[in-house]
Motif scaffolding. Sequence first.
Motif, PDB file in Angstrom:
ATOM      1  N   MET A 265       0.834  -1.195   0.000  1.00 11.03           N
ATOM      2  CA  MET A 265       0.000   0.000   0.000  1.00 11.03           C
ATOM      3  C   MET A 265       0.872   1.250   0.000  1.00 11.03           C
ATOM      4  O   MET A 265       1.694   1.442   0.889  1.00 11.03           O
ATOM      5  N   ALA A 266       0.690   2.106  -0.994  1.00  8.31           N
ATOM      6  CA  ALA A 266       1.492   3.322  -1.085  1.00  8.31           C
ATOM      7  C   ALA A 266       0.886   4.475  -0.294  1.00  8.31           C
ATOM      8  O   ALA A 266       1.611   5.317   0.237  1.00  8.31           O
ATOM      9  N   GLY A 267      -0.423   4.545  -0.245  1.00  9.20           N
ATOM     10  CA  GLY A 267      -1.081   5.578   0.548  1.00  9.20           C
ATOM     11  C   GLY A 267      -1.508   6.805  -0.224  1.00  9.20           C
ATOM     12  O   GLY A 267      -2.511   7.435   0.105  1.00  9.20           O
ATOM     13  N   SER A 268      -0.724   7.187  -1.254  1.00  6.77           N
ATOM     14  CA  SER A 268      -1.075   8.377  -2.023  1.00  6.77           C
ATOM     15  C   SER A 268      -0.364   8.343  -3.367  1.00  6.77           C
ATOM     16  O   SER A 268       0.646   7.645  -3.543  1.00  6.77           O
ATOM     17  N   SER A 269      -0.867   9.124  -4.312  1.00  7.26           N
ATOM     18  CA  SER A 269      -0.229   9.206  -5.628  1.00  7.26           C
ATOM     19  C   SER A 269       1.129   9.899  -5.531  1.00  7.26           C
ATOM     20  O   SER A 269       2.040   9.597  -6.296  1.00  7.26           O
ATOM     21  N   ARG A 270       1.295  10.811  -4.574  1.00  4.96           N
ATOM     22  CA  ARG A 270       2.582  11.475  -4.390  1.00  4.96           C
ATOM     23  C   ARG A 270       3.649  10.472  -3.942  1.00  4.96           C
ATOM     24  O   ARG A 270       4.790  10.535  -4.389  1.00  4.96           O
ATOM     25  N   VAL A 271       3.287   9.578  -3.058  1.00  8.45           N
ATOM     26  CA  VAL A 271       4.232   8.539  -2.641  1.00  8.45           C
ATOM     27  C   VAL A 271       4.576   7.643  -3.831  1.00  8.45           C
ATOM     28  O   VAL A 271       5.728   7.257  -4.018  1.00  8.45           O
ATOM     29  N   MET A 272       3.598   7.333  -4.659  1.00 10.55           N
ATOM     30  CA  MET A 272       3.866   6.507  -5.839  1.00 10.55           C
ATOM     31  C   MET A 272       4.869   7.184  -6.762  1.00 10.55           C
ATOM     32  O   MET A 272       5.752   6.518  -7.326  1.00 10.55           O
ATOM     33  N   ARG A 273       4.778   8.489  -6.922  1.00 13.83           N
ATOM     34  CA  ARG A 273       5.738   9.206  -7.771  1.00 13.83           C
ATOM     35  C   ARG A 273       7.143   9.131  -7.182  1.00 13.83           C
ATOM     36  O   ARG A 273       8.131   9.008  -7.913  1.00 13.83           O
ATOM     37  N   VAL A 274       7.240   9.195  -5.862  1.00 13.66           N
ATOM     38  CA  VAL A 274       8.536   9.018  -5.197  1.00 13.66           C
ATOM     39  C   VAL A 274       9.088   7.625  -5.487  1.00 13.66           C
ATOM     40  O   VAL A 274      10.274   7.463  -5.803  1.00 13.66           O
TER      41      VAL A 274
ATOM     42  N   PRO B  84      15.220  -6.238  -8.388  1.00 11.20           N
ATOM     43  CA  PRO B  84      13.880  -6.743  -8.677  1.00 11.20           C
ATOM     44  C   PRO B  84      12.853  -6.073  -7.778  1.00 11.20           C
ATOM     45  O   PRO B  84      13.090  -5.881  -6.583  1.00 11.20           O
ATOM     46  N   VAL B  85      11.731  -5.700  -8.366  1.00 11.90           N
ATOM     47  CA  VAL B  85      10.657  -5.025  -7.641  1.00 11.90           C
ATOM     48  C   VAL B  85       9.407  -5.888  -7.711  1.00 11.90           C
ATOM     49  O   VAL B  85       8.924  -6.225  -8.799  1.00 11.90           O
ATOM     50  N   VAL B  86       8.899  -6.273  -6.543  1.00 16.09           N
ATOM     51  CA  VAL B  86       7.649  -7.026  -6.460  1.00 16.09           C
ATOM     52  C   VAL B  86       6.567  -6.070  -5.973  1.00 16.09           C
ATOM     53  O   VAL B  86       6.657  -5.512  -4.875  1.00 16.09           O
ATOM     54  N   LEU B  87       5.553  -5.873  -6.800  1.00 15.10           N
ATOM     55  CA  LEU B  87       4.465  -4.937  -6.494  1.00 15.10           C
ATOM     56  C   LEU B  87       3.182  -5.697  -6.205  1.00 15.10           C
ATOM     57  O   LEU B  87       2.688  -6.436  -7.055  1.00 15.10           O
ATOM     58  N   ASP B  88       2.668  -5.523  -5.001  1.00 14.97           N
ATOM     59  CA  ASP B  88       1.343  -6.028  -4.644  1.00 14.97           C
ATOM     60  C   ASP B  88       0.384  -4.855  -4.783  1.00 14.97           C
ATOM     61  O   ASP B  88       0.316  -3.998  -3.893  1.00 14.97           O
ATOM     62  N   PRO B  89      -0.342  -4.760  -5.900  1.00 16.05           N
ATOM     63  CA  PRO B  89      -1.135  -3.556  -6.180  1.00 16.05           C
ATOM     64  C   PRO B  89      -2.451  -3.563  -5.401  1.00 16.05           C
ATOM     65  O   PRO B  89      -3.524  -3.875  -5.931  1.00 16.05           O
ATOM     66  N   ILE B  90      -2.360  -3.205  -4.141  1.00 20.73           N
ATOM     67  CA  ILE B  90      -3.515  -3.299  -3.244  1.00 20.73           C
ATOM     68  C   ILE B  90      -4.541  -2.225  -3.610  1.00 20.73           C
ATOM     69  O   ILE B  90      -4.272  -1.031  -3.503  1.00 20.73           O
ATOM     70  N   LEU B  91      -5.717  -2.667  -4.010  1.00 16.90           N
ATOM     71  CA  LEU B  91      -6.800  -1.735  -4.339  1.00 16.90           C
ATOM     72  C   LEU B  91      -7.848  -1.665  -3.243  1.00 16.90           C
ATOM     73  O   LEU B  91      -8.583  -0.688  -3.134  1.00 16.90           O
ATOM     74  N   GLY B  92      -7.938  -2.721  -2.440  1.00 18.59           N
ATOM     75  CA  GLY B  92      -8.937  -2.757  -1.382  1.00 18.59           C
ATOM     76  C   GLY B  92      -8.454  -3.578  -0.218  1.00 18.59           C
ATOM     77  O   GLY B  92      -7.559  -4.421  -0.344  1.00 18.59           O
ATOM     78  N   ALA B  93      -9.021  -3.330   0.954  1.00 16.72           N
ATOM     79  CA  ALA B  93      -8.692  -4.105   2.141  1.00 16.72           C
ATOM     80  C   ALA B  93      -9.359  -5.464   2.060  1.00 16.72           C
ATOM     81  O   ALA B  93     -10.271  -5.703   1.262  1.00 16.72           O
ATOM     82  N   GLY B  94      -8.906  -6.367   2.926  1.00 15.08           N
ATOM     83  CA  GLY B  94      -9.471  -7.710   2.929  1.00 15.08           C
ATOM     84  C   GLY B  94     -10.964  -7.736   3.186  1.00 15.08           C
ATOM     85  O   GLY B  94     -11.675  -8.617   2.703  1.00 15.08           O
TER      86      GLY B  94
ATOM     87  N   GLY C 134     -12.957  -5.476   2.102  1.00 19.66           N
ATOM     88  CA  GLY C 134     -13.661  -4.922   0.955  1.00 19.66           C
ATOM     89  C   GLY C 134     -13.555  -3.427   0.757  1.00 19.66           C
ATOM     90  O   GLY C 134     -13.945  -2.910  -0.292  1.00 19.66           O
ATOM     91  N   GLN C 135     -13.028  -2.687   1.737  1.00 15.38           N
ATOM     92  CA  GLN C 135     -12.956  -1.231   1.590  1.00 15.38           C
ATOM     93  C   GLN C 135     -11.885  -0.837   0.579  1.00 15.38           C
ATOM     94  O   GLN C 135     -10.799  -1.391   0.558  1.00 15.38           O
ATOM     95  N   GLN C 136     -12.183   0.147  -0.265  1.00 20.84           N
ATOM     96  CA  GLN C 136     -11.230   0.630  -1.254  1.00 20.84           C
ATOM     97  C   GLN C 136     -10.145   1.473  -0.585  1.00 20.84           C
ATOM     98  O   GLN C 136     -10.432   2.235   0.345  1.00 20.84           O
ATOM     99  N   VAL C 137      -8.915   1.354  -1.077  1.00 22.18           N
ATOM    100  CA  VAL C 137      -7.807   2.107  -0.486  1.00 22.18           C
ATOM    101  C   VAL C 137      -7.066   2.948  -1.519  1.00 22.18           C
ATOM    102  O   VAL C 137      -6.032   3.541  -1.211  1.00 22.18           O
ATOM    103  N   VAL C 138      -7.575   3.015  -2.746  1.00 19.91           N
ATOM    104  CA  VAL C 138      -6.960   3.862  -3.766  1.00 19.91           C
ATOM    105  C   VAL C 138      -7.999   4.809  -4.348  1.00 19.91           C
ATOM    106  O   VAL C 138      -9.184   4.474  -4.432  1.00 19.91           O
TER     107      VAL C 138
END
Length: 268
Positions: free
Chosen positions: A84-93, A105-115, A117-121
């Motif tokens: 979870m990145a938390g914000s688009s600004r963190v993603m740009r960093v 190597p970069v492993v990305l778990d692209p978390i879109l929602g919590a377990g 069901g709540q959305q986090v992006v």
Amino acid sequence: MNSIVDRPIVLCIGGHDPSGGAGIIADSEAVRAAGAYPISVVSALTEQNTCELVRVHAQPAEQVESQCRTLLRECQPKAIKIGMAGSSRVMRVLNALIDEHPSLPVVLDPILGAGAGQQVVDAAMLNQLKTNLIGRSTLVTPNLIEARSLTDAHDLDDCAAALLASGARWVLITGTHDESSSVHNWLFNTSGLQQRLEWPRLQGSYHGSGCTLASAIAARLALGMTMLDAVAEAQAYTWESLTHALRTGSCQLTPNRLFAMDALVHDA
């Protein structure tokens, strides 16, 4: 006499789940269980338990960047795992940091929602995932629902093809959210399907299985395994952690990522 042991380091960047089921705690346990060593930067604080995610508090992007750079000045990680990145600004960093370390190597778990069901992006974060972060990743590990949201495709093969076309070198799509009696995971690269693994579907719902899997893969890549071996071993390990799950709250079960340690204690 003290014995000094060098272990490959994995830089884990993600949210803090105070329940311990997911996030940085899950990352750290899975990496350590594989024999690597986790260092971590918290990109978001969360208010959650095994039943629900209440709120996400994204950390300042400049703080995340400074913490990452402080670690990277001293440590030499062999892999990066992003949750979870938390914000688009963190993603740009994170985009910039990955560009500065192209051999990792970069492993990305692209978390879109919590377990639960709540959305986090939000829309900006989703756009950053689609246009930047996925394309910088060695491996992306969405579940099928996330793969469909990230690509606007529906069929499994089409989802994988779209993610690979975005620049990801490998895509592992997990079937944990299906209703089938078995769980199927599919690993793709640009040459097509490379691996398909199947396990009996376990009863219950688990909090942090995706974090566990992605971190376990990152640790094995840091240890020098090939992608095929790292993914196969990490999936087997994750399934074992679910079969030994812990009841730490009243809702979702918590993967027991240190089940091997528990076995040693019981046998002693």
